[in-house]
Scaffold this active site. Structure first.
Site, PDB file in Angstrom:
ATOM      1  N   ASP A   1      52.456  29.657   9.152  1.00 42.37           N
ATOM      2  CA  ASP A   1      51.563  30.538   8.394  1.00 42.37           C
ATOM      3  C   ASP A   1      51.084  31.701   9.265  1.00 42.37           C
ATOM      4  OD1 ASP A   1      50.139  31.389   6.215  1.00 42.37           O
ATOM      5  OD2 ASP A   1      48.453  30.031   6.526  1.00 42.37           O
TER       6      ASP A   1
ATOM      7  N   HIS B   1      57.424  38.619   8.199  1.00 45.61           N
ATOM      8  CA  HIS B   1      58.391  37.537   7.982  1.00 45.61           C
ATOM      9  C   HIS B   1      59.593  37.703   8.924  1.00 45.61           C
ATOM     10  CE1 HIS B   1      56.002  36.072   4.770  1.00 45.61           C
ATOM     11  NE2 HIS B   1      56.254  37.061   3.934  1.00 45.61           N
TER      12      HIS B   1
ATOM     13  N   LEU C   1      69.768  18.657  17.718  1.00 46.25           N
ATOM     14  CA  LEU C   1      68.504  18.836  16.994  1.00 46.25           C
ATOM     15  C   LEU C   1      68.813  19.002  15.501  1.00 46.25           C
ATOM     16  CD1 LEU C   1      65.340  19.644  17.114  1.00 46.25           C
ATOM     17  CD2 LEU C   1      66.169  21.966  17.007  1.00 46.25           C
TER      18      LEU C   1
END
Ligand code: FPP
Length: 235
Positions: free
Chosen positions: A16, A33, A127
């Site tokens: 956020d 973004h 991962l």
């Protein structure tokens, strides 16, 4: 002799603060973004280097469709571009991508991009990166229950767990939210039952390796009791 601390197996993040990061610089929200994608790239590498096996991030919520149309289409475009650009490096870093969320509302182009990125990274094992896109925790619980109902299966904790969209990974040990807010916003409602929550005031584009290490240190300072007493845990 110092004992090496075991890293959390699974870290989940609500990324956020992109909009505020951009607004503070008098830039359009989409610039935030874009910077958020850079921050995500850095975070993926940092998690892999620290031996974290699973990273799950909230990239687009079921509720984000309510944002201004240009921001929604900008986020879709950003995802499509990021996939084309990042997949080769993700493969070099041993990262396997999974997209988690409702795909029917997405355009054919975005859907095909997600499927292709999953195929191209399917052989990687260092991962697991779960990108929650068009995702909501309530959607996940409802779709899992609907699957069981359609198969005539009994609804139990174990059967629901198996039908959830994140059944391929253990529940998150550590859930981080950046940007200073302290809420889950419909993220991993089922899976976060026993996650340690860490809230960071940093905006997501500013969440660097040091901030990740701070969150991991906070996690290590917690006593995870899973309903037991402190004495039982220590015994
Ligand atoms: C929340 O910040 C962030 C989002 C809704 C999008 C998160 C996306 C990224 C980090 C980029 C990676 C995503 C893709 C598509 C690959 P906010 O906009 O709510 O920030 P604010 O609270 O400051 O307004």
């Amino acid at each position: 002799m110092a004992v090496a601390l075991v890293p959390p197996r699974h870290v989940a993040i609500v990324m956020d603060g992109n909009g505020r990061w951009a607004q503070r610089r008098f830039l359009p929200r989409l610039a935030g973004h874009k910077q958020g994608v850079e921050s995500l790239r850095r975070c993926v590498q940092a998690c892999a280097q620290r031996g974290i096996g699973v990273l799950t991030v909230f990239a687009f919520s079921s509720e984000n469709w309510n944002r201004p149309q240009d921001e929604v289409s900008g986020l879709m475009e950003l995802l499509a571009k990021a996939l084309t650009r990042e997949v080769p490096q993700l493969c070099k870093d041993g990262v396997r991508l999974h997209f988690v969320g409702e795909r029917t509302g997405l355009s054919d182009k975005v859907r095909e991009g997600l499927a292709q990125a999953e195929r191209e990274t399917a052989h990687n094992s260092r991962l697991v990166l779960n990108v929650c896109f068009n995702y909501g925790g309530r959607w996940d619980i409802a779709q899992a229950a609907a699957q069981l109902a359609a198969r005539g299966e009994a609804i139990t904790e174990a059967s629901l767990d198996r039908a959830m969209a994140l059944s391929h990974v253990p529940d998150p040990d550590l859930l981080i939210r950046t940007g200073g807010e302290m809420r889950l916003s419909n993220f991993l409602l089922w899976q976060a039952a026993y996650s340690e929550l860490v809230f960071s005031d940093r905006l997501w584009p500013e969440f660097d390796e040091a901030a990740l290490d701070e969150a991991i240190a906070a996690f290590h300072a917690r006593e995870r009791r899973f309903g037991k007493t402190s004495e039982q845990v220590k015994a």
